[in-house]
Enzyme design. Structure first.
Site, PDB file in Angstrom:
ATOM      1  N   ASN A  58       0.790  -1.261  -0.116  1.00 45.47           N
ATOM      2  CA  ASN A  58      -0.166  -0.051   0.012  1.00 45.47           C
ATOM      3  C   ASN A  58       0.849   1.248   0.125  1.00 45.47           C
ATOM      4  O   ASN A  58       0.296   2.322  -0.507  1.00 45.47           O
ATOM      5  CB  ASN A  58      -1.291   0.144   1.273  1.00 45.47           C
ATOM      6  CG  ASN A  58      -0.264  -0.113   2.551  1.00 45.47           C
ATOM      7  OD1 ASN A  58       0.681  -0.659   2.659  1.00 45.47           O
ATOM      8  ND2 ASN A  58      -0.806   0.596   3.469  1.00 45.47           N
ATOM      9  N   GLU A  78       4.237  -5.207  12.325  1.00 51.63           N
ATOM     10  CA  GLU A  78       3.262  -4.085  12.188  1.00 51.63           C
ATOM     11  C   GLU A  78       2.036  -4.799  11.328  1.00 51.63           C
ATOM     12  O   GLU A  78       2.222  -4.845  10.059  1.00 51.63           O
ATOM     13  CB  GLU A  78       3.885  -2.922  11.615  1.00 51.63           C
ATOM     14  CG  GLU A  78       3.065  -1.616  11.887  1.00 51.63           C
ATOM     15  CD  GLU A  78       1.841  -1.442  10.667  1.00 51.63           C
ATOM     16  OE1 GLU A  78       0.719  -1.503  11.004  1.00 51.63           O
ATOM     17  OE2 GLU A  78       2.435  -0.727   9.687  1.00 51.63           O
ATOM     18  N   CYS A  81      -3.247   1.062   6.848  1.00 49.60           N
ATOM     19  CA  CYS A  81      -3.503   0.210   8.049  1.00 49.60           C
ATOM     20  C   CYS A  81      -4.075   1.015   9.290  1.00 49.60           C
ATOM     21  O   CYS A  81      -4.742   0.593  10.028  1.00 49.60           O
ATOM     22  CB  CYS A  81      -2.421  -0.481   8.681  1.00 49.60           C
ATOM     23  SG  CYS A  81      -0.841   0.814   8.847  1.00 49.60           S
ATOM     24  N   GLU A 122       8.798   0.662  16.695  1.00 44.97           N
ATOM     25  CA  GLU A 122      10.120   1.032  15.725  1.00 44.97           C
ATOM     26  C   GLU A 122      10.042   2.570  15.961  1.00 44.97           C
ATOM     27  O   GLU A 122       8.947   3.135  16.124  1.00 44.97           O
ATOM     28  CB  GLU A 122      10.096   0.451  14.625  1.00 44.97           C
ATOM     29  CG  GLU A 122      10.101  -1.040  14.452  1.00 44.97           C
ATOM     30  CD  GLU A 122      10.393  -1.583  13.073  1.00 44.97           C
ATOM     31  OE1 GLU A 122      11.335  -0.984  12.361  1.00 44.97           O
ATOM     32  OE2 GLU A 122      10.152  -2.647  12.916  1.00 44.97           O
TER      33      GLU A 122
END
Length: 488
Positions: free
Chosen positions: A159, A257, A290, A462
């Protein structure tokens, strides 16, 4: 001059082979890469498997001692040179990425590709500042250091291909690790260009390797390799579960993630125009984000007015060719993805959901911006990530109900709160389960901040020091006082 291993996209020549050990490497087979803009075939991409995975990890392992020993200042200099290369080719990268994944060209030009360069610059500079003050324990000195961990496998999504790849590549290289990057098969092209840019910036051979292919063929071979010291993955929960199972046998540290089903809480005291803009922003990138707040939770007393303003604003969105500056929403990336989105909506309507906006496919890979109401909290459309331009709207009557609804999924990636009360914002955000919470704003990101999700939205954080904590072996050296003289 082109050859059978190169394709030309938007006037940019791209090598379709892997990049392993500083050389282009072909595979026996290829897989097709189609553009979501018009469905046309962009080209056949080298289809890696176990052999290519082995070669790439071997190259990364061989290059690791030299890169790990490279002084911080030199590593930082090379990362800045990569950023320079990205900036010089920014328009080419933007054009190729738009053709490859269908996201807006104007977004790639203005935000995404500049962020790619910034990823390298930020972690280069952060490396030079990385440190911890020594401290004493009963006269003994404690010294904390960050040692390079080794070869890393980085698996990235489709994406935001290059931006999310460099969000991993940049800190890994800064840390002194070597990298095997496996880009998503639906959008592999800019990863190949990144390899060219890194080589041109003087990155030593084998420090960055790019292996293309299907996850089931090359991804599994990479994540199970015994010489891999770190795995970072962005993508779906089911894929993450397979990667985690593969890594578990060797206790390879993971950073994951994953998906989201984030809420946008709109309280009655909020600026409704601002809340509407925040809600409409969730259609960005055709909903393939997301972090998108796909669950609109609106206080009952303002729900009718909010819905009226939202539908009026959303109706003005322009859906069309992502290369057109007037376009607000482009296509979804792949026929399988638009089928998946449509399936979610059809099942929701069949279960009693009411379509307030959209709810149907367009031509090609387009899906109309959609809003559904009359949805049950335990329904699939509320609980599962659609990853398309589909929002749901539910109402609440107070803070407790709002927080309960917001937290009632298996995810916890992000949340957005719209309120005119600072006190309410503090109370509500403290109770939300999310890795990132925005108040009266959305998608404001600083690379110094931790990023990641709770529950099924991820493992680890992160960004800033957190990236170095993951990509390094953090070591504490304790030294006794005195005693440095030779024995008599």
């Amino acid at each position: 001059m082109t050859n059978r291993h190169t394709i030309t996209v938007a006037g940019v020549e791209i090598d379709t082979r892997h990049w392993i050990g500083g050389e282009r490497v072909a595979s026996a087979g290829t897989f097709p890469d189609h553009s979501p803009v018009d469905g046309g075939l962009l080209g056949g991409i080298a289809r890696g498997g176990a052999a290519e995975a082995q070669a790439a990890v071997a190259a990364a392992k061989a290059a690791f001692p030299g890169w790990a020993a490279t002084p911080r200042a030199e590593r930082a200099r090379i990362l800045h040179a990569i950023a320079d290369g990205v900036e010089k080719r920014l328009e080419e990268l933007a054009q190729v990425e738009t053709h490859d994944n269908g996201a807006l060209l104007r977004s790639h030009r203005r935000g995404v590709m500049p962020r790619v360069a910034h990823n390298f610059r930020f972690f280069a500079d952060h490396l030079l500042a990385l440190g911890h003050e020594d401290f004493e324990t009963r006269g003994h000195t404690n010294h904390v250091s960050w040692d390079p961990a080794g070869p890393c496998v980085l698996i990235t999504p489709w994406n935001a291909p290059l931006m999310l790849a460099t969000w991993k590549v940049a800190p890994a290289l800064a840390a002194g690790d070597t990298v095997v990057l496996k880009p998503a098969e639906w959008s592999p092209l800019t990863a190949s260009l990144l390899a060219d840019i890194a080589a041109g910036a003087g990155l030593p051979a084998g420090v960055l390797n790019v292996v293309q292919g299907l996850g089931s063929e090359v991804g599994d071979a990479l994540t199970s390799h015994p010489d891999v010291r770190r795995i970072s993955f962005t993508g779906s929960v089911p894929t993450a579960q397979r990667i985690a199972a593969s890594a578990a046998a060797r206790l390879t540290p993971l950073s994951l993630e994953l998906g989201g089903k984030s809420p946008l809480l709109v309280f009655a005291d909020a600026d409704l125009d601002l809340a509407v803009e925040l809600a409409v922003e969730q259609y960005d990138n055709a909903g393939q984000v997301c972090l998108a707040a796909t669950r609109l939770l609106v206080e009952e007393s303002v729900a009718e007015e909010f819905t009226r303003r939202f539908t009026a604003r959303a109706a003005r969105l322009v859906q069309g060719d992502p290369r057109d500056a007037a376009t607000d929403i482009g296509p979804t990336i792949h026929p399988r993805q638009v089928e998946r989105i449509d399936g979610f909506v059809r099942r929701a309507v069949g279960a009693g959901a009411r379509v307030v906006l959209g709810g149907h496919r367009g031509d090609g890979l387009f899906y109309a911006p959609t809003l559904l109401t009359d949805v049950a909290q335990d329904s699939e459309i509320v609980q599962e990530e659609v990853f398309g331009p589909v929002l749901t709207l539910q109402t609440f009557t107070g803070e407790d109900e709002a927080v309960s609804l917001a937290n009632d999924t298996r995810f916890g990636l992000a949340a957005t709160v719209a309120t005119g009360s600072h006190e309410r914002a503090e109370r509500v955000t403290a109770r939300l389960v999310a890795g990132t919470v925005w108040v009266n704003c959305f998608f404001v990101r600083d690379l110094r901040a931790p990023f990641g999700g709770a529950r099924h939205s991820g493992v680890g954080r992160e960004g800033g020091d957190w990236s170095f904590d993951f990509y390094c072996d953090v070591k504490n050296t304790v030294t006794a006082p005195g005693g440095w003289g030779s024995r008599g």
